[in-house]
Design an enzyme around this catalytic site. Structure first.
Site, short mmCIF file in Angstrom:
data_model
loop_
_atom_site.label_atom_id
_atom_site.label_comp_id
_atom_site.label_asym_id
_atom_site.label_seq_id
_atom_site.Cartn_x
_atom_site.Cartn_y
_atom_site.Cartn_z
N ASP A 14 45.72 31.99 38.55
CA ASP A 14 44.45 31.30 38.40
C ASP A 14 44.37 30.55 37.07
O ASP A 14 44.91 31.02 36.06
CB ASP A 14 43.28 32.29 38.43
CG ASP A 14 43.02 32.84 39.82
OD1 ASP A 14 43.75 32.51 40.76
OD2 ASP A 14 42.07 33.63 39.96
N ASP A 15 43.66 29.44 37.09
CA ASP A 15 43.12 28.76 35.89
C ASP A 15 43.95 27.59 35.37
O ASP A 15 43.44 26.77 34.61
CB ASP A 15 42.86 29.71 34.72
CG ASP A 15 41.85 30.78 35.04
OD1 ASP A 15 41.23 30.72 36.12
OD2 ASP A 15 41.68 31.69 34.20
N HIS A 34 40.08 25.87 42.40
CA HIS A 34 39.44 26.88 41.55
C HIS A 34 38.28 26.26 40.77
O HIS A 34 37.96 26.69 39.66
CB HIS A 34 40.48 27.48 40.60
CG HIS A 34 40.15 28.84 40.06
ND1 HIS A 34 39.69 29.88 40.84
CD2 HIS A 34 40.25 29.35 38.80
CE1 HIS A 34 39.52 30.95 40.10
NE2 HIS A 34 39.84 30.66 38.84
N HIS A 58 35.89 25.56 36.18
CA HIS A 58 35.88 27.02 36.12
C HIS A 58 34.45 27.56 36.06
O HIS A 58 34.09 28.38 35.20
CB HIS A 58 36.69 27.52 34.93
CG HIS A 58 37.23 28.91 35.12
ND1 HIS A 58 36.62 30.02 34.59
CD2 HIS A 58 38.31 29.36 35.81
CE1 HIS A 58 37.31 31.10 34.92
NE2 HIS A 58 38.34 30.73 35.67
N TYR A 89 35.94 34.05 38.58
CA TYR A 89 35.28 35.34 38.33
C TYR A 89 34.94 36.09 39.62
O TYR A 89 34.27 37.12 39.58
CB TYR A 89 33.99 35.17 37.51
CG TYR A 89 34.11 34.29 36.32
CD1 TYR A 89 34.67 34.75 35.12
CD2 TYR A 89 33.67 32.96 36.35
CE1 TYR A 89 34.79 33.93 34.01
CE2 TYR A 89 33.78 32.13 35.24
CZ TYR A 89 34.34 32.62 34.08
OH TYR A 89 34.45 31.81 32.98
N HIS A 128 47.20 35.22 35.75
CA HIS A 128 46.53 34.02 35.24
C HIS A 128 47.48 33.19 34.40
O HIS A 128 48.28 33.75 33.65
CB HIS A 128 45.31 34.40 34.38
CG HIS A 128 44.19 34.99 35.17
ND1 HIS A 128 44.21 36.28 35.63
CD2 HIS A 128 43.02 34.45 35.61
CE1 HIS A 128 43.09 36.53 36.31
NE2 HIS A 128 42.36 35.43 36.31
#
Length: 202
Positions: free
Chosen positions: A33-34, A84, A88, A119, A172
């Site tokens: 993620d991210d 995503h 964010h 989250y 991540h």
């Protein structure tokens, strides 16, 4: 607070979300993620390439825009892409129209059928709309690599304690995760390969 292993009540509250793939095959699914960001994504890609593993990257739109060459590398090396959000966003704190527009902006870049809310916090009203166009993917094992209060070894132990057939595992590619994902990712791959697991994309 976060749950390393997705608890029953979370699955009950989000009945249409994907937490894992079928338990019948001895496969696992690495997700990140991210990113993409230059500080860690290239290292993750190098590790995956070393083992010949494909993964799924849930990318933030603004990071794609900042690092188009890295995003191109993700695609060129055969990894799957997920949405995503553009910035964010935490869905619980964002008006539905703003949130859905943010997802749409990221979608112009990712062009994917996969979405993961940052989250793991999105309102049911937001998800109701997103289900129309996406498979919404959570996980059943989260490494905790973003948690600066745990050691790299604890991060690794979080994964191997709960992994099973069909597990969707979250790491991540963000700045906070660097010490833990750098340590835990290759160890996790070695552990799973030694036990006969295959790796696949979502």
């Amino acid at each position: 607070m976060y749950f390393i292993n997705a608890p029953f009540f979370l699955r009950w509250y989000y009945p249409n979300v994907t937490f894992n793939r079928p338990r019948t095959a001895k496969k696992v699914y690495l997700t990140f993620d991210d990113g993409p960001i230059p500080e860690i994504t290239p290292s993750i890609l190098d590790t995956l390439a070393e083992y010949g593993i494909k993964a799924t990257f849930f990318c933030v739109g603004e990071n794609i825009e900042r690092n188009p060459d890295l995003f191109a590398r993700l695609l060129a090396e055969g990894h799957r892409i997920g949405n995503h959000t553009q910035n964010h966003l935490k869905g619980w704190d964002t008006a539905d129209e703003v949130y859905l527009d943010n997802v749409a902006r990221c979608q112009q870049l990712t062009k994917t059928s996969l979405f993961r809310p940052p989250y793991a916090r999105a309102k049911k009203s937001q998800l109701k709309q997103l289900y129309k166009n996406f498979e919404v993917v959570f996980w059943d094992v989260i490494s905790g690599d973003f948690d600066t209060a745990i050691t790299p070894e604890q991060c690794y132990q979080n994964v191997i304690k709960y992994v099973q057939n069909g597990s969707i595992i979250v790491f991540h590619d963000n700045l906070k995760a660097i010490p833990r994902v750098s340590y835990a990712l290759p160890k996790t791959i070695d552990y799973l390969l030694e036990r006969g697991y295959e790796f696949d994309v979502l």
